[in-house]
Design a protein around this motif. Structure first.
Motif, mmCIF file in Angstrom:
data_model
loop_
_atom_site.group_PDB
_atom_site.id
_atom_site.type_symbol
_atom_site.label_atom_id
_atom_site.label_comp_id
_atom_site.label_asym_id
_atom_site.label_seq_id
_atom_site.Cartn_x
_atom_site.Cartn_y
_atom_site.Cartn_z
ATOM 1 N N GLN A 179 0.844 -1.195 0.000
ATOM 2 C CA GLN A 179 0.000 0.000 0.000
ATOM 3 C C GLN A 179 0.880 1.246 0.000
ATOM 4 O OE1 GLN A 179 -2.961 -0.052 3.107
ATOM 5 N NE2 GLN A 179 -3.493 2.104 2.841
ATOM 6 N N PHE A 180 0.359 2.308 -0.620
ATOM 7 C CA PHE A 180 1.014 3.609 -0.596
ATOM 8 C C PHE A 180 0.069 4.600 0.086
ATOM 9 C CE2 PHE A 180 2.640 1.340 -4.227
ATOM 10 C CZ PHE A 180 3.960 1.710 -4.346
ATOM 11 N N THR A 181 0.622 5.526 0.834
ATOM 12 C CA THR A 181 -0.183 6.638 1.333
ATOM 13 C C THR A 181 0.314 7.901 0.658
ATOM 14 O OG1 THR A 181 1.261 6.985 3.244
ATOM 15 C CG2 THR A 181 -0.624 5.508 3.532
ATOM 16 N N GLU A 182 -0.627 8.703 0.222
ATOM 17 C CA GLU A 182 -0.322 9.853 -0.640
ATOM 18 C C GLU A 182 0.420 10.978 0.057
ATOM 19 O OE1 GLU A 182 -0.544 11.155 -3.581
ATOM 20 O OE2 GLU A 182 -2.088 10.234 -4.775
ATOM 21 N N ASP A 183 -0.162 11.521 1.105
ATOM 22 C CA ASP A 183 0.244 12.831 1.571
ATOM 23 C C ASP A 183 1.486 12.829 2.446
ATOM 24 O OD1 ASP A 183 -1.814 14.192 0.224
ATOM 25 O OD2 ASP A 183 -3.254 13.550 1.740
ATOM 26 N N ILE A 210 3.577 1.053 2.871
ATOM 27 C CA ILE A 210 3.226 0.096 3.921
ATOM 28 C C ILE A 210 3.610 -1.288 3.422
ATOM 29 C CG2 ILE A 210 1.367 -0.894 5.309
ATOM 30 C CD1 ILE A 210 -0.060 1.815 5.069
ATOM 31 N N LEU A 211 4.394 -1.984 4.218
ATOM 32 C CA LEU A 211 4.900 -3.297 3.845
ATOM 33 C C LEU A 211 3.922 -4.394 4.255
ATOM 34 C CD1 LEU A 211 8.589 -2.749 4.974
ATOM 35 C CD2 LEU A 211 7.604 -2.389 2.704
ATOM 36 N N LEU A 251 -2.286 3.490 -8.091
ATOM 37 C CA LEU A 251 -2.506 4.638 -7.221
ATOM 38 C C LEU A 251 -2.460 5.936 -8.021
ATOM 39 C CD1 LEU A 251 -2.689 6.001 -4.406
ATOM 40 C CD2 LEU A 251 -0.198 6.004 -4.396
ATOM 41 N N VAL A 252 -1.476 6.058 -8.897
ATOM 42 C CA VAL A 252 -1.325 7.281 -9.683
ATOM 43 C C VAL A 252 -2.528 7.509 -10.587
ATOM 44 C CG1 VAL A 252 0.008 8.312 -11.560
ATOM 45 C CG2 VAL A 252 1.189 7.325 -9.596
ATOM 46 N N SER A 254 1.329 11.144 -8.873
ATOM 47 C CA SER A 254 0.110 11.009 -8.075
ATOM 48 C C SER A 254 -0.481 12.375 -7.724
ATOM 49 C CB SER A 254 0.407 10.239 -6.788
ATOM 50 O OG SER A 254 1.192 11.030 -5.903
ATOM 51 N N ARG A 255 -1.672 12.340 -7.145
ATOM 52 C CA ARG A 255 -2.400 13.563 -6.802
ATOM 53 C C ARG A 255 -1.586 14.498 -5.913
ATOM 54 N NH1 ARG A 255 -4.583 14.337 -2.239
ATOM 55 N NH2 ARG A 255 -4.627 12.107 -1.742
ATOM 56 N N SER A 256 -0.854 13.941 -4.954
ATOM 57 C CA SER A 256 -0.055 14.763 -4.034
ATOM 58 C C SER A 256 1.264 15.213 -4.644
ATOM 59 C CB SER A 256 0.236 13.968 -2.757
ATOM 60 O OG SER A 256 1.131 12.898 -3.038
ATOM 61 N N HIS A 257 1.590 14.710 -5.823
ATOM 62 C CA HIS A 257 2.845 14.985 -6.534
ATOM 63 C C HIS A 257 4.053 14.303 -5.892
ATOM 64 C CE1 HIS A 257 0.244 18.182 -7.986
ATOM 65 N NE2 HIS A 257 0.309 18.801 -6.814
#
Length: 461
Positions: free
Chosen positions: A133-137, A142-143, A167-168, A290-293
């Motif tokens: 998992q990736f978190t944007e901001d 997450i492993l 995600l992107v 991604s949205r957060s760049h």
């Protein structure tokens, strides 16, 4: 000794994926002075795959990062390649091997060299650590074991089945069949020494390409005949199987080469096993960021190439260099400017490189159709036209264009109106930038507009 304060000021980059693109990204980031670490889901890499080429455009960057002579030693030592007629092997064109793919070697050997250089630089590679998992901001990864690792920037170099790409994009872009597939084999050349017909192919390093109607075969000999590789591209409408390790049907292979020049057909017939790679396509992506760049794609996760492009690893290396320079110029507090400028600097050149692969495949597969047996083929009609790619210096080009492109990106960020790289309905966002034979950008009036629909991004599944 570096102080804790100095460490806190360094940009921290997490790279997901330790393939060739991920390793190139790590070397580029390290060269720029950033803190880098890599997470790779595989516990141990094996010597997988077959031939891979690295062009001068990649090698000049890798030389700056301390990885050059190691690669030259691995590569094919032949000066030229021969493009031949399918049924009798008549030579239709001869080109310097550097015009095709630069130095050709075994993918596994090149990968080992990349990994060794990354470790020499002290860059941690966390093997067997799957990112789920990736978190944007933050941003963070997450492993699988639940741990979370934060950074200033995350690079998704996780290949054509990229989780980061989902995600992107915000959706899963399933691959679609291109109507082509590759049978691929790589093996020790010893058994071929007893086959009279193929002696000319195993005595020294060589590269030959046989072209026919809707089919072509690339042959590569390494280490003076110790290792032998062939790749047979053919029409295929079978269902897509999401596997790198799909066994090939050697009976089908032998059927396809029944009328092939005996020099190479005899080698193919002696092959015990091969892999079957379905060549799929995806539409060019509207964004690599991604949205957060703060999460950015690189390499096969956003710009995979056909085998006939002979530029997949080289373009990933260029992308790594451009992203590193953009981050350096923008600074730690302006990652959004860096990542959005990066994708704009890269899209046009990568797209033309991809289209080169489609162009050469289509010319090879059609040039002999409806041609009388006695008619001579113009060598230019079958030559690989990659030479314009090689003089290019990705780092120098980024420094030269930074002010121009970053100004456009700054205005888009301020207005919150970031133009997509590509729209499925209208094609690319703007006129393609063309490069001349010396790798320099042509003047604006020389650039070509690309009318929609744009050809798809082609990948091997």
């Amino acid at each position: 000794m570096t102080s804790d304060v100095e460490n806190s000021d360094r940009l921290k980059v997490i790279i997901v994926g330790a393939g060739l693109g991920g390793c190139a990204a790590a070397l580029a980031m390290h060269h720029a002075g950033f803190e880098v670490l890599i997470y790779e889901k595989i516990k141990k890499f094996l010597r997988l795959g077959d031939s891979l080429g690295l062009g001068e455009n990649a090698l000049r960057l890798l030389q700056r990062w301390g990885l050059h002579e190691q690669l030259i030693k691995i590569g094919n030592k032949s000066d030229n390649m021969q493009i031949r007629r399918w049924h009798d092997g008549k030579i239709l064109a001869v080109q310097p091997l550097m015009d095709m793919a630069g130095y050709i070697g075994h993918r596994g050997d090149y990968h080992d060299a990349f990994l060794e250089r990354v470790r020499e630089c002290g860059i941690p590679i966390h093997m067997g650590h799957k990112v789920v998992q990736f978190t944007e901001d933050k941003p963070s990864v997450i492993l699988e074991d639940g741990r979370e690792e934060e950074a200033d920037l995350i690079i998704g170099a996780d290949g054509i089945k990229s989780l980061a790409r989902e995600l992107v994009l915000g959706f899963r872009d399933a691959p679609k069949s291109s109507g082509y597939a590759c049978f691929r084999a790589y093996f020790k050349g010893g058994p071929l020494k007893a086959v009279p017909e193929c002696q000319s192919l195993i005595q020294k390093d060589c590269v030959n390409i046989w072209i026919g109607n809707d089919v072509h075969l690339v042959q590569n000999t390494l280490r003076d005949g110790e290792e032998f590789n062939w790749i047979l591209t053919h029409k295929d409408t079978a269902d897509i199987k999401e596997s790198w390790f799909q066994p090939g049907d050697m009976e089908e292979v032998r059927r396809l080469v029944r009328d092939l020049d005996r020099r190479i057909a005899s080698a193919v017939e002696k092959t015990d096993a091969c892999l079957d790679w379905k060549i799929c396509y995806r539409d060019p992506l509207p964004t690599w960021v991604s949205r957060s760049h703060k999460i950015v794609l690189l390499g096969d996760s956003c710009h995979a190439h056909l085998p006939t492009s002979a530029q997949g690893a080289s373009q990933a290396t260029e992308s790594a260099a451009v992203l590193a320079v953009c981050l350096k110029l923008a600074g730690k507090d302006n990652i959004s400017l860096a990542t959005r400028t990066y994708e704009k600097l890269r899209f046009d050149r990568v797209r033309q490189s991809q289209l080169n692969g489609e162009d050469v495949r289509d010319r090879w597969h059609n040039v002999l159709k409806n041609v009388d047996a006695g008619k001579e083929i113009d060598p230019d009609d079958v030559k690989i036209k990659n030479r314009w790619l090689y003089p290019f210096d990705a780092e120098a080009d980024t420094y030269a264009r930074w002010d121009e492109v970053s100004r456009i990106v700054h205005e888009e960020l301020i207005s919150n109106n970031i133009r997509p790289l590509f729209d499925p309905k209208t094609g690319p966002a703007r006129t393609l930038v063309e490069y001349d034979a010396l790798g320099k950008r042509k003047a604006p009036e020389q650039n070509i507009a690309v009318d929609p629909p744009m050809p798809q991004q082609v990948v091997a599944c």
